[in-house]
Write an enzyme that holds these catalytic residues in place. Sequence first.
Site, PDB file in Angstrom:
ATOM      1  N   HIS A 206       7.638  67.404  19.602  1.00 32.97           N
ATOM      2  CA  HIS A 206       8.878  67.193  18.856  1.00 32.97           C
ATOM      3  C   HIS A 206       8.929  68.093  17.628  1.00 32.97           C
ATOM      4  O   HIS A 206       9.709  67.858  16.725  1.00 32.97           O
ATOM      5  CB  HIS A 206       9.021  65.726  18.446  1.00 32.97           C
ATOM      6  CG  HIS A 206       9.221  64.793  19.611  1.00 32.97           C
ATOM      7  ND1 HIS A 206       9.432  63.449  19.462  1.00 32.97           N
ATOM      8  CD2 HIS A 206       9.256  65.030  20.948  1.00 32.97           C
ATOM      9  CE1 HIS A 206       9.573  62.887  20.666  1.00 32.97           C
ATOM     10  NE2 HIS A 206       9.466  63.820  21.572  1.00 32.97           N
TER      11      HIS A 206
ATOM     12  N   ASP B 175       4.873  64.186  21.243  1.00 32.48           N
ATOM     13  CA  ASP B 175       5.642  63.800  20.050  1.00 32.48           C
ATOM     14  C   ASP B 175       5.426  64.894  19.001  1.00 32.48           C
ATOM     15  O   ASP B 175       5.105  66.019  19.377  1.00 32.48           O
ATOM     16  CB  ASP B 175       5.233  62.401  19.560  1.00 32.48           C
ATOM     17  CG  ASP B 175       6.371  61.693  18.822  1.00 32.48           C
ATOM     18  OD1 ASP B 175       6.920  62.304  17.888  1.00 32.48           O
ATOM     19  OD2 ASP B 175       6.723  60.561  19.178  1.00 32.48           O
TER      20      ASP B 175
END
Length: 402
Positions: free
Chosen positions: A241, A218
């Site tokens: 991310h 993430d």
Amino acid sequence: MGTLHFLAALALLLVWSAISALASPADACTLNATGGDDAPNFVQAYFACDTVIIPESTVLNIGTRMNMTGGVNKHIDLQGTIKFTSDINYWSGNGYYFAFQDQITFWKLGGENIRLDGGGVLDGTGQPWYDAFASNSSLLRPILLTISQGRNVVVKDITMLNGPEWINFVTDSSNVTYDNIHINASSTSSHLAKNTDGWDIYRSDGVVIQNSVINNGDDCVSFKPNSTNILVSNLNCNGSHGISVGSLGQYAGEYDIVENVTSINIRMANAENGARIKAFAGPNVGSGIVKNITFQNFSEMNVDYPVVIDQCYMTAADVCAAYPSNTYIQDVWFTNISGTSSGNEKSLVASLDCSPDNRCSNINVNDLNLSAPAKYQPATYGCQNVNLTGNAASLFGTCATT
Ligand SMILES: *[C@@H]1O[C@H](CO)[C@@H](O)[C@H](O)[C@H]1NC(C)=O
Ligand SMILES: *[C@@H]1O[C@H](CO)[C@@H](O)[C@H](O)[C@H]1NC(C)=O
Ligand SMILES: *[C@@H]1O[C@H](CO)[C@@H](O)[C@H](O)[C@H]1NC(C)=O
Ligand SMILES: *[C@@H]1O[C@H](CO)[C@@H](O)[C@H](O)[C@H]1NC(C)=O
Ligand SMILES: *[C@@H]1O[C@H](CO)[C@@H](O)[C@H](O)[C@H]1NC(C)=O
Ligand SMILES: *[C@@H]1O[C@H](CO)[C@@H](O)[C@H](O)[C@H]1NC(C)=O
Ligand SMILES: *[C@@H]1O[C@H](CO)[C@@H](O)[C@H](O)[C@H]1NC(C)=O
Ligand SMILES: *[C@@H]1O[C@H](CO)[C@@H](O)[C@H](O)[C@H]1NC(C)=O
Ligand SMILES: *[C@@H]1O[C@H](CO)[C@@H](O)[C@H](O)[C@H]1NC(C)=O
Ligand SMILES: *[C@@H]1O[C@H](CO)[C@@H](O)[C@H](O)[C@H]1NC(C)=O
Ligand SMILES: *[C@@H]1O[C@H](CO)[C@@H](O)[C@H](O)[C@H]1NC(C)=O
Ligand SMILES: *[C@@H]1O[C@H](CO)[C@@H](O)[C@H](O)[C@H]1NC(C)=O
């Protein structure tokens, strides 16, 4: 000096050395594994001793939550390993709770002048969690390490493995430095290591994250509401991310500030995003300001969206037009960002999309040198509702106004 005075002084000296002899074992304590749950011993030693040494060969087995807030001048010299059990029933019901995004944690560390270093390992035993989350998406999963109400905190030379969820959370703290951290959250099954953010910063001021290597699933680093005066420098992020401001303005009635944030000298590979700012729009959302943000010297490889502003985050275009974001974005620099996108967005390599009504101002783009994979060349740059400044502004052409 009379004899009496001499004797009195001698007695004082003897008493003083007895106390310091008694006190000295407490200065540095070595903690060994007990074979059972080592959490109570560890917490007790932390408050009793200035320094707790966990030797290289020691693996502390932590089966109950640890509250180490409120200490002063504490040093955890972690040469060995702190390993958290995978007792999912216990932790999901007993981890320390944070209302912000419904989070829990294994371990709260705070207080004043706190140091965690020594070259050792925090191991979150994440695999059973990654597998359990695949069949229960409301499962509460603990954050590996939370700095809560900390002032003057240093976390240095530590490896952080397989946290069940976020790896580091910094909340209600100031002057916190992370240096030479190795993060690896990686699943060996078909269930991904989801939400394993490298760092989330919230209601904190003066945070430095530097010289670190991250492989996770993430955000590499995320600046949540009220992150101010932050430096992120020399990171090597893989599989993440990206480095994200936000998302902000999510909660009605709340005002979010992210101000004075520099992210510099970043290598970003195999990621969803590179440098990103995201804020909610729509009815019943919050408000805020994103101000003075720099993303500089990024080298990106195989990234879906290398450069992003999304001021209509999770909001359909027509709704965003009717209810522009109340989180204003101003004074932003994207400087010297190079590399290639993944091609997931075809030729698009940068997307600076603001809400209508001039909610973004003074957005600067300089020295952008991004390419798309061969079959999608030439690269394209998109923007809406923003006037861009800088030598790369012409790449974006005229932005759409909605
Ligand atoms: C831990 O082990 C070390 C050496 O292995 C020993 O010197 C020390 O006294 C032990 N500490 C405790 C608290 O048992
Ligand atoms: C954690 O410890 C601090 C300091 O002793 C105390 O004030 C706080 O109430 C404790 N928090 C929890 C959730 O136990
Ligand atoms: C899923 O996780 C939630 C929160 O941790 C828990 O309350 C619930 O019982 C779990 N559901 C199942 C089916 O295990
Ligand atoms: C920040 O924390 C570090 C490490 O504890 C300390 O050396 C430094 O003096 C602190 N800075 C301020 C401004 O308090
Ligand atoms: C992370 O761990 C996985 C599996 O153990 C390994 O394949 C990978 O190389 C590691 N990555 C890093 C950056 O250490
Ligand atoms: C980097 O991330 C990719 C995509 O998630 C993964 O396949 C690869 O193993 C990672 N590399 C390392 C060294 O961890
Ligand atoms: C952020 O700080 C501002 C100003 O101090 C405050 O009004 C706001 O409530 C804070 N927001 C959050 C989410 O803590
Ligand atoms: C912008 O933020 C940086 C830190 O990221 C700080 O050094 C600088 O002084 C800030 N500039 C203004 C005008 O506030
Ligand atoms: C941002 O930096 C400027 C310049 O150093 C400073 O005046 C301002 O107070 C900082 N903003 C915040 C929210 O700390
Ligand atoms: C940008 O990166 C280059 C090469 O790594 C380095 O020489 C330069 O100092 C960096 N710029 C800043 C402002 O750190
Ligand atoms: C731009 O960033 C790259 C690293 O991504 C660095 O090698 C280069 O020196 C930087 N250029 C300048 C002018 O700072
Ligand atoms: C862009 O600049 C023009 C001319 O100054 C102005 O009319 C317009 O409102 C600006 N648009 C945005 C989105 O700031």
